[in-house]
Motif scaffolding. Sequence first.
Motif, PDB file in Angstrom:
ATOM      1  N   UNK A  86       0.838  -1.204   0.000  1.00 47.64           N
ATOM      2  CA  UNK A  86       0.000   0.000   0.000  1.00 47.64           C
ATOM      3  C   UNK A  86       0.869   1.248   0.000  1.00 47.64           C
ATOM      4  N   UNK A  87       0.237   2.383  -0.351  1.00 45.18           N
ATOM      5  CA  UNK A  87       0.981   3.642  -0.453  1.00 45.18           C
ATOM      6  C   UNK A  87       1.453   4.140   0.902  1.00 45.18           C
ATOM      7  N   UNK A  88       0.741   3.785   1.958  1.00 44.41           N
ATOM      8  CA  UNK A  88       1.143   4.173   3.305  1.00 44.41           C
ATOM      9  C   UNK A  88       0.593   3.142   4.289  1.00 44.41           C
ATOM     10  N   UNK A  89       1.105   3.114   5.510  1.00 43.35           N
ATOM     11  CA  UNK A  89       0.578   2.167   6.496  1.00 43.35           C
ATOM     12  C   UNK A  89      -0.828   2.561   6.922  1.00 43.35           C
ATOM     13  N   UNK A  90      -1.630   1.564   7.322  1.00 45.97           N
ATOM     14  CA  UNK A  90      -2.973   1.834   7.817  1.00 45.97           C
ATOM     15  C   UNK A  90      -3.008   2.048   9.322  1.00 45.97           C
ATOM     16  N   UNK A  91      -1.965   1.596  10.007  1.00 52.61           N
ATOM     17  CA  UNK A  91      -1.923   1.708  11.464  1.00 52.61           C
ATOM     18  C   UNK A  91      -0.525   2.132  11.891  1.00 52.61           C
ATOM     19  N   UNK A  92      -0.470   2.976  12.904  1.00 53.17           N
ATOM     20  CA  UNK A  92       0.803   3.423  13.454  1.00 53.17           C
ATOM     21  C   UNK A  92       0.661   3.516  14.965  1.00 53.17           C
ATOM     22  N   UNK A  93       1.655   2.999  15.678  1.00 53.70           N
ATOM     23  CA  UNK A  93       1.661   3.154  17.131  1.00 53.70           C
ATOM     24  C   UNK A  93       3.045   3.646  17.548  1.00 53.70           C
ATOM     25  N   UNK A  94       3.051   4.575  18.491  1.00 51.11           N
ATOM     26  CA  UNK A  94       4.288   5.182  18.970  1.00 51.11           C
ATOM     27  C   UNK A  94       4.335   5.007  20.478  1.00 51.11           C
ATOM     28  N   UNK A  95       5.381   4.347  20.975  1.00 53.47           N
ATOM     29  CA  UNK A  95       5.493   4.024  22.394  1.00 53.47           C
ATOM     30  C   UNK A  95       6.472   4.960  23.091  1.00 53.47           C
ATOM     31  N   UNK A  96       6.009   5.580  24.175  1.00 48.62           N
ATOM     32  CA  UNK A  96       6.843   6.498  24.946  1.00 48.62           C
ATOM     33  C   UNK A  96       7.018   5.991  26.375  1.00 48.62           C
ATOM     34  N   UNK A  97       8.251   6.018  26.851  1.00 45.93           N
ATOM     35  CA  UNK A  97       8.496   5.915  28.279  1.00 45.93           C
ATOM     36  C   UNK A  97       8.257   7.284  28.894  1.00 45.93           C
ATOM     37  N   UNK A  98       7.653   7.316  30.069  1.00 49.64           N
ATOM     38  CA  UNK A  98       7.449   8.583  30.758  1.00 49.64           C
ATOM     39  C   UNK A  98       8.599   8.756  31.750  1.00 49.64           C
ATOM     40  N   UNK A  99       9.402   9.776  31.498  1.00 47.71           N
ATOM     41  CA  UNK A  99      10.621  10.025  32.262  1.00 47.71           C
ATOM     42  C   UNK A  99      10.520  11.375  32.968  1.00 47.71           C
ATOM     43  N   UNK A 100      11.506  11.672  33.780  1.00 48.42           N
ATOM     44  CA  UNK A 100      11.536  12.947  34.492  1.00 48.42           C
ATOM     45  C   UNK A 100      12.826  13.671  34.171  1.00 48.42           C
ATOM     46  N   UNK A 101      12.691  14.921  33.768  1.00 46.56           N
ATOM     47  CA  UNK A 101      13.849  15.768  33.498  1.00 46.56           C
ATOM     48  C   UNK A 101      13.598  17.135  34.096  1.00 46.56           C
ATOM     49  N   UNK A 102      14.498  17.558  34.976  1.00 49.68           N
ATOM     50  CA  UNK A 102      14.320  18.860  35.606  1.00 49.68           C
ATOM     51  C   UNK A 102      13.028  18.982  36.370  1.00 49.68           C
ATOM     52  N   UNK A 103      12.594  17.900  37.034  1.00 54.92           N
ATOM     53  CA  UNK A 103      11.359  17.845  37.829  1.00 54.92           C
ATOM     54  C   UNK A 103      10.103  17.957  36.964  1.00 54.92           C
ATOM     55  N   UNK A 104      10.246  17.768  35.647  1.00 60.28           N
ATOM     56  CA  UNK A 104       9.113  17.747  34.738  1.00 60.28           C
ATOM     57  C   UNK A 104       9.012  16.383  34.067  1.00 60.28           C
ATOM     58  N   UNK A 105       7.793  15.894  33.876  1.00 60.83           N
ATOM     59  CA  UNK A 105       7.599  14.639  33.162  1.00 60.83           C
ATOM     60  C   UNK A 105       7.691  14.877  31.665  1.00 60.83           C
ATOM     61  N   UNK A 106       8.397  13.974  30.968  1.00 59.18           N
ATOM     62  CA  UNK A 106       8.578  14.109  29.527  1.00 59.18           C
ATOM     63  C   UNK A 106       8.437  12.739  28.873  1.00 59.18           C
ATOM     64  N   UNK A 107       7.868  12.680  27.654  1.00 57.74           N
ATOM     65  CA  UNK A 107       7.810  11.408  26.915  1.00 57.74           C
ATOM     66  C   UNK A 107       9.102  11.178  26.147  1.00 57.74           C
ATOM     67  N   UNK A 108       9.594   9.913  26.161  1.00 59.11           N
ATOM     68  CA  UNK A 108      10.793   9.545  25.418  1.00 59.11           C
ATOM     69  C   UNK A 108      10.497   8.302  24.577  1.00 59.11           C
ATOM     70  N   UNK A 109      10.717   8.408  23.285  1.00 60.45           N
ATOM     71  CA  UNK A 109      10.407   7.312  22.360  1.00 60.45           C
ATOM     72  C   UNK A 109      11.216   6.066  22.698  1.00 60.45           C
ATOM     73  N   UNK A 110      10.528   4.925  22.767  1.00 57.20           N
ATOM     74  CA  UNK A 110      11.223   3.650  22.934  1.00 57.20           C
ATOM     75  C   UNK A 110      10.936   2.683  21.791  1.00 57.20           C
ATOM     76  N   UNK A 111       9.766   2.765  21.176  1.00 57.92           N
ATOM     77  CA  UNK A 111       9.437   1.883  20.053  1.00 57.92           C
ATOM     78  C   UNK A 111       8.418   2.580  19.156  1.00 57.92           C
ATOM     79  N   UNK A 112       8.335   2.137  17.915  1.00 59.34           N
ATOM     80  CA  UNK A 112       7.222   2.500  17.044  1.00 59.34           C
ATOM     81  C   UNK A 112       6.993   1.370  16.059  1.00 59.34           C
ATOM     82  N   UNK A 113       5.748   1.226  15.632  1.00 57.95           N
ATOM     83  CA  UNK A 113       5.383   0.138  14.734  1.00 57.95           C
ATOM     84  C   UNK A 113       4.282   0.598  13.795  1.00 57.95           C
ATOM     85  N   UNK A 114       4.355   0.172  12.555  1.00 54.88           N
ATOM     86  CA  UNK A 114       3.241   0.341  11.617  1.00 54.88           C
ATOM     87  C   UNK A 114       2.462  -0.967  11.617  1.00 54.88           C
ATOM     88  N   UNK A 115       1.765  -1.198  12.719  1.00 53.48           N
ATOM     89  CA  UNK A 115       1.075  -2.469  12.937  1.00 53.48           C
ATOM     90  C   UNK A 115      -0.102  -2.208  13.872  1.00 53.48           C
TER      91      UNK A 115
END
Length: 396
Positions: A86-115
Amino acid sequence: MDPQLRPRFNAEFTPDKYAGLVGCVNGTEKWPADFRISETPVFLTRDFTDEVTRAATTIIDATRTPEFVKQAASAVPKALEVPNESAHPNFLVVDFAICEEGRELVPRLIELQAFPSLFGFQLLLLGCIRKAYPVIPRSWTSSFGGIKDEAYLNLLRRTIIADSAPENVVLLEIEPEKQKTRIDFAATERLLDIRSVCVTKIKKRGRQLFYGRDGREVRIERIYNRVIFDELIRRPDLNLPFRFQDDLDVTWVGHPNWYFRISKHSLPFLKTEHTSLTFFADEFPTSEKIDNYVLKPLYSFAGHGVDMEPTLQKIAAIEDPHEWILQRKVDYAPFVATIDGQKSKAEIRMMFVWPDNDRDPTLVNNLVRMSQGKMMGVDFNIEKTWVGASIALHEG
């Protein structure tokens, strides 16, 4: 995290309400949840919701550039390439770990899948959460894109069924009744009226595929593919009546090639403020300390083959190091204040659906994996952790 709803939820939580949540989930479909349902959602502030949404959208946009497409051209193993991509994927998922930097919560990419992920189950779960916990206002939702339930279902129908009749569409899996995610298959059948079919139960005549439904043989026009090649390869006992590499007269919904094109293979090429340094094992720079990295095989699923303590000696022994990546470790933040007084760590999976004729993918839902133990930053293994959802306030 939201400072008001969290303490209200904890104060009103009872074991009976949680039992009601589990009963709602397991009593709705023909198959129960074979994983632990989280006692609580994660309540996010508007600011954090906006940040994790922006992070996911930025990463998805990065996979659509000409430079990324060029890099992804070599991602599919030749022996596993499927025709009629197909011309593009039909499904996409992006996985983030929730981390702390400078006393703020931030998302950090750990995985992604076109599934596909648990698109049917997450809608079921949201309804059961609302029923079990009336303390949560109806204006709070797990749909960070703000899409309403009926619009969500229509989007799934346009993507998975399109112009076919539901009976000409199947959810394809290896022994679906034995999979840990079988409750999602059951929810999908109820919502869309498409059956879950084992790869061994298909019949092939010429370029066409057929399956049995209510005592009839029905032609398959579209395949909602949930088969993962890693599992298929590990099951030489299966007697398949067709090959995925055959030129078949079917439309793949979630074409198998995209599983490889947007995957761990993508991580070395993605560089945003929410990603971590990642290298192919044969390109690991001498300036980096290997103790700070996780070693992952490209072509595996659910954490199989992941090495949390890699060494240069281990890498030297790998037969094809370009089929492995080293990803910088992230530190998960314990931030979900639970009713037992402890704090849980979490990963958030942002889930997108992309119909064939739409210009852009649509963010529809999210899934959360929580733990009070060690979080490894590998593919979601729902067998060992608690599955839930993040919810946030949306107006209207």
